[in-house]
Design a protein around this motif. Structure first.
Motif, PDB file in Angstrom:
ATOM      1  N   UNK A  43     -46.869  -6.791   9.446  1.00 29.49           N
ATOM      2  CA  UNK A  43     -47.986  -7.729   9.512  1.00 29.49           C
ATOM      3  C   UNK A  43     -48.451  -7.899  10.956  1.00 29.49           C
ATOM      4  N   UNK A  44     -47.502  -7.912  11.893  1.00 31.22           N
ATOM      5  CA  UNK A  44     -47.864  -8.035  13.305  1.00 31.22           C
ATOM      6  C   UNK A  44     -48.696  -6.845  13.770  1.00 31.22           C
ATOM      7  N   UNK A  45     -48.338  -5.643  13.312  1.00 33.48           N
ATOM      8  CA  UNK A  45     -49.105  -4.447  13.682  1.00 33.48           C
ATOM      9  C   UNK A  45     -50.539  -4.558  13.181  1.00 33.48           C
ATOM     10  N   UNK A  46     -50.722  -5.033  11.956  1.00 37.94           N
ATOM     11  CA  UNK A  46     -52.078  -5.164  11.419  1.00 37.94           C
ATOM     12  C   UNK A  46     -52.896  -6.137  12.257  1.00 37.94           C
ATOM     13  N   UNK A  47     -52.237  -7.203  12.721  1.00 33.44           N
ATOM     14  CA  UNK A  47     -52.950  -8.170  13.560  1.00 33.44           C
ATOM     15  C   UNK A  47     -53.250  -7.580  14.938  1.00 33.44           C
ATOM     16  N   UNK A  48     -52.317  -6.794  15.464  1.00 27.64           N
ATOM     17  CA  UNK A  48     -52.540  -6.121  16.743  1.00 27.64           C
ATOM     18  C   UNK A  48     -53.726  -5.158  16.655  1.00 27.64           C
ATOM     19  N   UNK A  49     -53.808  -4.442  15.556  1.00 31.18           N
ATOM     20  CA  UNK A  49     -54.924  -3.520  15.343  1.00 31.18           C
ATOM     21  C   UNK A  49     -56.250  -4.276  15.311  1.00 31.18           C
ATOM     22  N   UNK A  50     -56.255  -5.390  14.607  1.00 30.35           N
ATOM     23  CA  UNK A  50     -57.475  -6.186  14.491  1.00 30.35           C
ATOM     24  C   UNK A  50     -57.945  -6.671  15.857  1.00 30.35           C
ATOM     25  N   UNK A  51     -57.025  -7.251  16.637  1.00 26.99           N
ATOM     26  CA  UNK A  51     -57.398  -7.799  17.937  1.00 26.99           C
ATOM     27  C   UNK A  51     -57.800  -6.703  18.920  1.00 26.99           C
ATOM     28  N   UNK A  52     -57.101  -5.575  18.868  1.00 22.19           N
ATOM     29  CA  UNK A  52     -57.390  -4.489  19.806  1.00 22.19           C
ATOM     30  C   UNK A  52     -58.742  -3.849  19.524  1.00 22.19           C
ATOM     31  N   UNK A  53     -59.055  -3.621  18.257  1.00 22.59           N
ATOM     32  CA  UNK A  53     -60.349  -2.986  17.961  1.00 22.59           C
ATOM     33  C   UNK A  53     -61.504  -3.933  18.271  1.00 22.59           C
ATOM     34  N   UNK A  54     -61.292  -5.247  18.088  1.00 21.44           N
ATOM     35  CA  UNK A  54     -62.345  -6.197  18.430  1.00 21.44           C
ATOM     36  C   UNK A  54     -62.561  -6.229  19.945  1.00 21.44           C
ATOM     37  N   UNK A  55     -61.482  -6.111  20.687  1.00 21.32           N
ATOM     38  CA  UNK A  55     -61.590  -6.032  22.146  1.00 21.32           C
ATOM     39  C   UNK A  55     -62.366  -4.779  22.535  1.00 21.32           C
ATOM     40  N   UNK A  56     -62.066  -3.670  21.865  1.00 21.17           N
ATOM     41  CA  UNK A  56     -62.765  -2.414  22.152  1.00 21.17           C
ATOM     42  C   UNK A  56     -64.256  -2.537  21.853  1.00 21.17           C
ATOM     43  N   UNK A  57     -64.604  -3.215  20.763  1.00 17.83           N
ATOM     44  CA  UNK A  57     -66.009  -3.380  20.401  1.00 17.83           C
ATOM     45  C   UNK A  57     -66.744  -4.266  21.400  1.00 17.83           C
ATOM     46  N   UNK A  58     -66.068  -5.289  21.906  1.00 15.78           N
ATOM     47  CA  UNK A  58     -66.678  -6.151  22.913  1.00 15.78           C
ATOM     48  C   UNK A  58     -66.978  -5.357  24.185  1.00 15.78           C
ATOM     49  N   UNK A  59     -66.012  -4.534  24.594  1.00 17.70           N
ATOM     50  CA  UNK A  59     -66.212  -3.694  25.777  1.00 17.70           C
ATOM     51  C   UNK A  59     -67.301  -2.658  25.542  1.00 17.70           C
ATOM     52  N   UNK A  60     -67.377  -2.156  24.308  1.00 15.60           N
ATOM     53  CA  UNK A  60     -68.401  -1.163  23.972  1.00 15.60           C
ATOM     54  C   UNK A  60     -69.801  -1.752  24.119  1.00 15.60           C
ATOM     55  N   UNK A  61     -69.983  -2.963  23.641  1.00 16.50           N
ATOM     56  CA  UNK A  61     -71.287  -3.626  23.744  1.00 16.50           C
ATOM     57  C   UNK A  61     -71.652  -3.836  25.214  1.00 16.50           C
ATOM     58  N   UNK A  62     -70.674  -4.246  26.020  1.00 20.05           N
ATOM     59  CA  UNK A  62     -70.928  -4.461  27.449  1.00 20.05           C
ATOM     60  C   UNK A  62     -71.304  -3.150  28.142  1.00 20.05           C
ATOM     61  N   UNK A  63     -70.601  -2.070  27.801  1.00 18.36           N
ATOM     62  CA  UNK A  63     -70.908  -0.756  28.376  1.00 18.36           C
ATOM     63  C   UNK A  63     -72.303  -0.288  27.969  1.00 18.36           C
ATOM     64  N   UNK A  64     -72.617  -0.443  26.704  1.00 16.76           N
ATOM     65  CA  UNK A  64     -73.929  -0.012  26.211  1.00 16.76           C
ATOM     66  C   UNK A  64     -75.058  -0.757  26.917  1.00 16.76           C
ATOM     67  N   UNK A  65     -74.912  -2.060  27.029  1.00 16.31           N
ATOM     68  CA  UNK A  65     -75.953  -2.872  27.657  1.00 16.31           C
ATOM     69  C   UNK A  65     -76.169  -2.476  29.108  1.00 16.31           C
ATOM     70  N   UNK A  66     -75.071  -2.303  29.829  1.00 14.55           N
ATOM     71  CA  UNK A  66     -75.159  -1.967  31.251  1.00 14.55           C
ATOM     72  C   UNK A  66     -75.769  -0.588  31.465  1.00 14.55           C
ATOM     73  N   UNK A  67     -75.246   0.419  30.739  1.00 12.48           N
ATOM     74  CA  UNK A  67     -75.732   1.784  30.942  1.00 12.48           C
ATOM     75  C   UNK A  67     -77.164   1.970  30.446  1.00 12.48           C
TER      76      UNK A  67
END
Length: 227
Positions: A34-58
């Motif tokens: 269950x902890x791994x599933x939560x880690x996956x959720x939080x990590x991919x959301x972090x990746x998506x937040x960074x992706x949006x920031x990268x897209x906007x800047x570039x």
């Protein structure tokens, strides 16, 4: 200043997506939890937040008609790297969805696979989230509820990539690489923790991760054939 900021943001995205891939490999194995599933959720959301920031800047920089030819070439190179990172993230999110559906935790339909991976994955997730220790929420339904969110997020990432191609037209084959493939793995430069999350993986670790991922997928396919 703009180029260094973009490189820092892209480096953060690449490292978080690397963490996410590492976590996805543990799905369906005896390290799954269950902890791994939560880690996956939080990590991919972090990746998506960074992706949006990268897209906007570039996107803003590449639409600027006043930048020099040299700067534009560098931003186009970073854009191609960003697009590649997004493609890898999408692939891993789809893989996570498929394996998560095959290996539900609350009502198991098959035995977890012994892939050779042992131990906790919380250190990898903590690096991705830039925290000392992960904090977990007691959600016993995360493996089923989160799959619905993951399906929605996969669609959103796909749409984001389509919009990127429409807003900025950069031909990948026209972009010249500045270093040989794998040069970053040969570098002796040490990388410390940063505010955006850092993971350091040596060549041997990357090889083991690749082998473990191959074995996990192979075992899943074998079980599907048997069943």
């Amino acid at each position: 200043m703009g180029k260094e900021e973009c490189k820092t943001m892209l480096d953060a995205l690449n490292k978080v997506t690397a963490c996410y891939r590492h976590l996805v490999i543990a799905l369906g194995s005896t390290s799954d939890s269950q902890n791994l599933r939560e880690e996956l959720k939080k990590t991919r959301k972090k990746a998506q937040e960074l992706a949006v920031a990268n897209r906007t800047k570039l996107t803003t920089l590449l639409k600027d008609k006043t930048i020099s030819k040299e700067d534009r070439a560098e931003y186009e190179r970073l854009w191609v790297l960003f697009s590649s990172s997004m493609e890898l993230l999408e692939v891993d999110m789809k893989r996570s969805l498929e394996i998560g559906q095959d290996f539900p935790l609350k009502v198991p339909t098959r035995h977890l696979i012994q892939t050779g991976m042992t131990g906790s994955t919380n250190a990898v997730a903590a690096r991705a989230m830039s925290v000392q220790n992960m904090k977990y929420e007691a959600d016993s339904n995360i493996d089923t509820v989160d799959l619905r969110d993951l399906q929605t997020e996969i669609t959103q990432v796909s749409q984001m990539m389509e919009e990127m191609e429409m807003k900025v037209q950069v031909a990948p084959w026209a972009v010249v690489a500045k270093q040989e493939a794998g040069a970053e793995l040969k570098s002796n430069m040490s990388v410390g923790n940063s505010s955006v999350g850092v993971i350091s993986i040596c060549e041997e670790d990357l090889f083991l991760v690749s082998i473990q991922g191959f074995l996990a997928v192979l075992n899943v396919k074998t079980l599907q054939l048997v069943n």
